[in-house]
Design an enzyme around this catalytic site. Structure first.
Site, PDB file in Angstrom:
ATOM      1  N   ASP A 429     115.973 -44.704 -39.023  1.00  0.00           N
ATOM      2  CA  ASP A 429     115.505 -43.386 -38.523  1.00  0.00           C
ATOM      3  C   ASP A 429     115.628 -42.038 -39.525  1.00  0.00           C
ATOM      4  OD1 ASP A 429     114.670 -41.658 -36.707  1.00  0.00           O
ATOM      5  OD2 ASP A 429     116.441 -42.002 -35.377  1.00  0.00           O
ATOM      6  N   ASP A 486     109.888 -40.050 -29.690  1.00  0.00           N
ATOM      7  CA  ASP A 486     111.139 -39.948 -28.930  1.00  0.00           C
ATOM      8  C   ASP A 486     110.867 -39.836 -27.453  1.00  0.00           C
ATOM      9  OD1 ASP A 486     112.811 -40.720 -31.249  1.00  0.00           O
ATOM     10  OD2 ASP A 486     113.147 -38.541 -31.730  1.00  0.00           O
TER      11      ASP A 486
END
Length: 682
Positions: A429, A486
């Protein structure tokens, strides 16, 4: 005049030089064998009043001092003085070209590699003495003389929003300065001639493969000529002896946007990504983030894992919260040691459990980031990138990845976890924008990834940057999957997946079935729609399976089973965006590599302006062939679909010509639903 040509099946690039930097005198659809000098002569333009006496060609790197009066491709300084080189060609073999200015001690090189149906182009500058580089363009190419510019904007949970901008006098510029490929301006643009659609017309595709931010400018000069430049984010290079641009990936299509899209898709799948286990089917993911967030409990996770496996999951990914003292997002980034409070026996118990269920195990990291509330930040505050008084993002700062000590530390910590556990997947990430653009940051990250891959060659890496903030061929040379957004909102995903198909193949594009109520939009959507949208790409689940009713679980099992049955050919299929005559419908056709079968996903995003669906035209079929088509989910037709169109009754057999000219008549449906049609060549 020296001339050269570079060819792929669909495009040709003709270069010419009269002793200086070569210029692209033709970039367009494939050409037959022809007189290149005659083509080069067409680049010589007239002059009239109010102009200089001769217009020099727009070279692969326009430099100030050549009287071009346009955006330069090179802006560099030495000892505070701007450099205005006069380059002379010293070598050129048709693929690689070198020019030199002896007086300034500068050497400029251009490389062109034809790979499949794309051309990769790159510029490198070397200096005898250090220079400060402000801007260096990848090889500059001409823009088409009609049409518009298709590009993308975006934001967190709203990536790849399609934009159209006209050509016009002056410069159209787009720049991503966040230190990533960028939600805001992903590095992809298509320059379309008038009349271009998904399935017809001429398009020129350009993608800049660099994960550290880019600048793109499309300029129309007063004389009418057009040039397109791509490079790193302006001012991000620094001072040194050698610099290189990212690889600019080029495609040309006479079959609409889809021709560029499939060239990019195949290139990424076959030439860019290296697969740790190339003969292993892509596994169905389960990610536990939206089920538990930071609340890790072994018994709870065992129960969730069992339910995920029952639904068809083949890989279990433990997300954020397993390390340091990570109970929320304010602490412990950088402390990549397993939290003994949550995991007193380490991660082995959960790994062994998911393996007994027939799944492999993946783990979340955010290596480039650090919380100030961490042992790492307290021990090494000098490792933090940027000013001491900088504004944080998501309560975190950025580590200086250009520092080899930082990379050595991260390699040691991450490698220790991977080496002591049976882990086959890392979700990598990147949730914080950089305090300032810095190309060395991206170089350092790529170097760390390459080092970890060499040490753990069977581990797959996913690129996630607050979702789709780092998607490009530069990062995909070290990763095998991207987390597209997301947002697990299926309606938003339907649109994002449709747009990013202009670049990405399904095999690298992660798409998960989210919870009944989406955590980022608040929408409540039916499990059928959520499942079929996820099944368009690399399928996974990211919700709490304990919320599913028996009916919902059975539907999810059915769609997952269908995806497993079809994943091998779908992972190598071309994704063809369909020209829908109904603005409510977002549709695509995935066509098998050998043309023997296809699947159409027709998602209805909103209520239509007319009562019934308009016929949906297919593409890429053999005109005189016959195809059998069935509506895979015809049992999902609502009660308000009251008549008996042919597809609701069973398979239909139609010619490719009819399917492409007239199209399929779909049953009526509610918004936020998906029709799935399977076709086979007879």
């Amino acid at each position: 005049m020296k001339t050269w040509r570079i060819d792929t099946p669909s495009q040709a690039l003709v270069l010419a030089s009269d002793g200086g930097i070569p210029a692209a005198v033709y970039w367009g659809p494939a050409l037959p064998e022809c007189d290149l000098n005659a083509i080069a002569a067409q680049a010589e333009v007239d002059v009239t009043g109010g102009m200089i006496d001769r217009l020099p060609p727009i070279s692969l790197c326009p430099v100030e001092g050549d009287s071009l009066h346009m955006q330069p491709g090179l802006v560099a300084y030495r000892d505070g003085q701007a450099l205005h080189p006069q380059f002379k060609l010293i070598d050129g073999n048709g693929q690689h070209f070198t020019v030199r200015d002896d007086a300034l001690g500068l050497t400029l090189s251009f490389a062109f590699d034809a790979i499949g149906d794309v051309i990769e182009a790159q510029t490198v500058i070397k200096a005898d003495d250090p220079i400060t580089l402000h801007h260096l363009s990848a090889p500059v190419l001409p823009g088409p003389q009609s049409g518009d510019i298709r590009h993308f904007s975006g934001r967190w949970i709203g990536e790849f929003q399609a934009e159209r901008s006209p050509w016009g006098p002056g410069v159209f510029k787009r720049e991503a300065r966040s230190g990533r490929s960028g939600h805001e301006h992903p590095p992809l643009a298509l320059f379309c001639e008038t009349g271009c659609t998904n399935t017809q017309g001429t398009a020129f595709g350009m993608h800049y493969g660099w994960p550290g931010g880019h600048a793109m400018s499309a300029e129309e000069l007063p004389d009418g000529r057009r040039q397109i430049q791509w490079g790193h984010t302006t001012g991000s290079h620094g001072t040194g002896l050698q610099f290189e641009t990212g690889r600019l990936v080029l495609s040309v299509s006479t079959t609409g946007l889809n021709g560029c899209a499939t060239a990019f898709q195949r290139h990424i799948r076959d030439d860019v990504v290296t697969w740790p286990k190339p003969d292993t089917p892509r596994p169905v993911h389960y990610n536990c983030w939206e089920a538990i967030y930071f609340d890790h409990d072994l018994d709870t996770l065992k129960d969730i894992a069992k339910r995920a496996a029952d639904l068809g999951a083949e890989r279990f990914v433990l997300d954020d919260g397993w390390f340091g003292k990570r109970d929320d997002d304010t602490s412990s980034l950088g402390d990549w040691d397993i939290d003994p409070r949550k995991w007193p026996d380490g991660l082995t118990p959960i790994i062994e459990h998911v393996q007994r269920l027939g799944m492999t195990f993946g783990l979340w990291f955010e290596p480039e980031m650090v919380n100030l509330d961490s042992d790492l930040a307290r021990a090494h505050p000098e490792w933090i990138l940027g000013r001491v008084d900088q504004i944080e993002g998501r309560q975190q700062s950025v580590l200086d990845m250009a520092n080899p000590d930082v990379r050595d530390h991260l390699f040691g910590k991450i490698s220790a976890v991977l080496g002591s556990h049976d882990i086959d997947y890392v979700k990598w990430d990147h949730n914080r924008l950089l305090p300032t653009p810095d190309a060395t940051q991206a170089h350092g990250t790529l170097e760390l990834m390459a080092r970890l891959r060499a040490a753990h060659p069977l581990v797959e890496i996913e690129s996630c940057a607050s979702g789709g903030g780092r998607i490009d061929t530069g990062i995909l040379r070290q990763t095998q999957r991207v987390w597209l957004s997301d947002s697990n909102d299926a309606l938003e995903r339907l649109r994002i997946q449709h747009e990013v198909a202009l670049l990405l193949p399904s095999v690298v594009t992660g798409s998960h079935v989210g919870p009944r109520k989406c955590h980022t939009s608040g929408r409540v959507m039916d499990i059928r729609f959520r499942a079929w949208v996820a099944a368009q790409r690399h399928l996974g689940f990211e919700m709490d399976p304990r919320e599913l009713t028996e009916d919902e679980a059975e539907i999810l099992r059915d769609v997952t089973s269908w995806w497993k049955d079809n994943r091998d050919w779908m992972c190598r299929a071309d994704i063809l965006r369909l020209d829908s005559n109904d603005d409510a419908v977002i549709a695509e056709q995935q066509l098998a590599e050998d043309g023997s079968r296809f699947v159409v996903f027709a998602g209805k995003a909103t209520s239509g302006t007319q009562i019934l669906p308009r016929p949906l035209r297919l593409t890429g079929l053999t005109s005189d062939a016959t195809y059998r088509i069935c509506l895979r989910n015809r049992g999902e037709a609502p009660g308000l679909s009251r008549a008996k169109p042919a597809l609701k009754q069973g398979p239909v057999e139609l010619s490719g010509e009819f399917l492409m000219r007239h199209g399929l008549t779909l049953p009526w449906s509610f918004p936020e639903t998906m029709w799935v049609l399977e076709g086979e060549l007879l």
